[in-house]
Motif scaffolding. Structure first.
Motif, mmCIF file in Angstrom:
data_model
loop_
_atom_site.group_PDB
_atom_site.id
_atom_site.type_symbol
_atom_site.label_atom_id
_atom_site.label_comp_id
_atom_site.label_asym_id
_atom_site.label_seq_id
_atom_site.Cartn_x
_atom_site.Cartn_y
_atom_site.Cartn_z
ATOM 1 N N CYS A 235 0.813 -1.226 0.000
ATOM 2 C CA CYS A 235 0.000 0.000 0.000
ATOM 3 C C CYS A 235 0.839 1.265 0.000
ATOM 4 C CB CYS A 235 -0.910 0.012 1.234
ATOM 5 S SG CYS A 235 -2.063 -1.372 1.342
ATOM 6 N N SER A 236 2.149 1.137 0.072
ATOM 7 C CA SER A 236 3.009 2.310 0.244
ATOM 8 C C SER A 236 2.822 3.349 -0.865
ATOM 9 C CB SER A 236 4.477 1.889 0.323
ATOM 10 O OG SER A 236 4.857 1.212 -0.875
ATOM 11 N N ASP A 237 2.523 2.906 -2.081
ATOM 12 C CA ASP A 237 2.369 3.859 -3.183
ATOM 13 C C ASP A 237 0.947 4.410 -3.274
ATOM 14 O OD1 ASP A 237 1.009 1.644 -4.057
ATOM 15 O OD2 ASP A 237 2.052 1.480 -5.969
ATOM 16 N N GLY A 238 0.074 3.993 -2.352
ATOM 17 C CA GLY A 238 -1.299 4.510 -2.330
ATOM 18 C C GLY A 238 -2.308 3.628 -3.025
ATOM 19 N N ALA A 252 -0.198 4.267 3.519
ATOM 20 C CA ALA A 252 -0.488 4.359 2.092
ATOM 21 C C ALA A 252 -0.344 5.803 1.644
ATOM 22 C CB ALA A 252 -1.900 3.855 1.807
ATOM 23 N N ASN A 253 0.485 6.005 0.651
ATOM 24 C CA ASN A 253 0.720 7.337 0.089
ATOM 25 C C ASN A 253 1.089 8.354 1.179
ATOM 26 O OD1 ASN A 253 0.902 9.104 -2.100
ATOM 27 N ND2 ASN A 253 -1.219 9.822 -1.864
ATOM 28 N N GLY A 254 1.885 7.913 2.126
ATOM 29 C CA GLY A 254 2.362 8.803 3.175
ATOM 30 C C GLY A 254 1.430 8.963 4.360
ATOM 31 N N THR A 255 0.260 8.365 4.321
ATOM 32 C CA THR A 255 -0.708 8.464 5.423
ATOM 33 C C THR A 255 -0.791 7.132 6.148
ATOM 34 O OG1 THR A 255 -2.031 10.099 4.228
ATOM 35 C CG2 THR A 255 -3.104 8.943 6.041
ATOM 36 N N ALA A 289 -5.124 13.038 -0.209
ATOM 37 C CA ALA A 289 -4.013 12.101 -0.305
ATOM 38 C C ALA A 289 -4.442 10.653 -0.479
ATOM 39 C CB ALA A 289 -3.123 12.218 0.936
ATOM 40 N N LEU A 290 -5.607 10.296 0.083
ATOM 41 C CA LEU A 290 -5.926 8.864 0.140
ATOM 42 C C LEU A 290 -7.422 8.616 0.276
ATOM 43 C CD1 LEU A 290 -4.452 6.059 0.368
ATOM 44 C CD2 LEU A 290 -4.635 6.331 2.851
ATOM 45 N N SER A 307 -6.660 3.760 -2.384
ATOM 46 C CA SER A 307 -6.362 4.369 -3.676
ATOM 47 C C SER A 307 -6.155 5.858 -3.487
ATOM 48 C CB SER A 307 -7.510 4.123 -4.672
ATOM 49 O OG SER A 307 -8.723 4.663 -4.185
ATOM 50 N N THR A 308 -5.553 6.501 -4.487
ATOM 51 C CA THR A 308 -5.386 7.946 -4.452
ATOM 52 C C THR A 308 -6.499 8.585 -5.257
ATOM 53 O OG1 THR A 308 -3.883 7.779 -6.342
ATOM 54 C CG2 THR A 308 -2.889 7.827 -4.158
#
Length: 309
Positions: A235-238, A252-255, A289-290, A307-308
């Motif tokens: 999930c790191s890339d969102g 995920a995506n920094g959150t 962001a998410l 997802s983003t």
């Protein structure tokens, strides 16, 4: 004397004629006399025996749409009352209560909007009384939807009970106008036939039963396989789809989202946000962001898609 005699004959004839009309029974099909007061088999049928033509598919669809929206509002009123009871029954500062309140204030306006959209999609039925009932129901739902536009889930972090109570009062006002659809069917045979034929109007009907959509997960069955399993690092890339069966921290995506799954809801918590989703199909947004979506949920856990936007 001659005149008197002729009058007597005429009077006698009238008496006999009247007696024949009132006293004799109707003839049966075989030519025999029937009982007094009876009507022969060739007599005219009553209005109630007149067959009702089958309803049009448009009218059946209309009745089904009204029933589906009415059931959705009934379920929403029951769920709203249960959520409010849980929120009020929790102690001050209870994180679970706040999560319930945030989820309630987040999901309730969306649920009302969904019913509003379904009602707006219905064309006129062609039955004046039924169309007046639909207009009255639309007016109710539109009014509540407009008032819920200003509701912010963030308020629940400070004043969960009062804000939820205000929303619940609006939700409880969403009752069918009178006369409602079942009452109207008693006065219109054509509408009654459409009501009987429409699947959503049947007792015990649940959304999705008549469609049999194979892509809709069965809430009572096993969870579908998640694309990334329990690999939360995916999930790191969102973007990911993961299975959660116990409390987990997913970045995920920094959150970073702390996820807990209960029998009836999924709670998603970040540093400044707590959201509670009621089950399959629920969505939660974390700024720009998410976004998190509950793909499937039952007593064993949940499949979540991140997802983003």
């Amino acid at each position: 004397m001659g005149n008197k005699g002729s009058v007597a004959v005429v009077v006698a004839g009238l008496v006999l004629a009247v007696g024949g009309c009132g006293g004799g029974g109707a003839d049966n099909a075989d030519g025999t006399a029937g009982p007094a007061g009876s009507v022969g088999s060739a007599g005219r049928k009553s209005a109630s025996d007149t067959p009702v033509p089958p309803p049009s598919e448009e009218l059946v669809k209309w009745a089904g749409g009204v029933c589906e929206s009415t059931l959705a509002l009934k379920d929403l009123r029951a769920e709203s009352a249960a959520d409010l009871k849980e929120i009020r029954g929790a102690g001050e500062g209870d994180l679970a209560a706040r999560a319930t309140a945030v989820g309630y204030l987040f999901s309730t306006p969306s649920a009302v909007d969904s019913v509003q959209s379904g009602l707006e999609d219905l064309d006129p039925s062609g039955v004046p009384a039924a169309d007046r009932m639909l207009d009255a129901l639309r007016k109710k739902v539109n009014g509540v939807a407009a008032k819920l536009e200003g509701v912010s889930p963030a308020v629940a972090l400070e004043d969960a009970g009062d804000e939820a109570a205000d929303v619940d009062r609006l939700v409880q006002s969403l009752t069918p106008p009178k006369p409602d659809l079942p009452e109207l069917t008693e006065k219109d045979p054509r509408l009654a036939a459409a009501y009987r034929k429409a699947a959503p109007c049947a007792p015990g009907w649940k959304p999705g039963e008549e469609t049999g959509d194979p892509d809709t997960p069965d809430p009572t069955g096993p969870l579908p396989e998640a694309a990334d399993g329990r690999n939360y690092a995916a999930c790191s890339d969102g973007g990911c789809e993961v299975l959660v069966t116990s409390p987990a921290d997913i970045t995920a995506n920094g959150t970073t989202v702390h996820v807990t799954v209960a029998d009836e809801h999924v709670t998603l918590q970040t540093d400044g946000t707590v959201m509670q989703l009621g089950g399959t199909g629920g969505e939660a947004g974390f700024g720009n962001a998410l976004k998190a979506t509950v793909v499937a949920h039952n007593e064993d856990g949940a499949v979540l898609k991140f997802s983003t936007p």
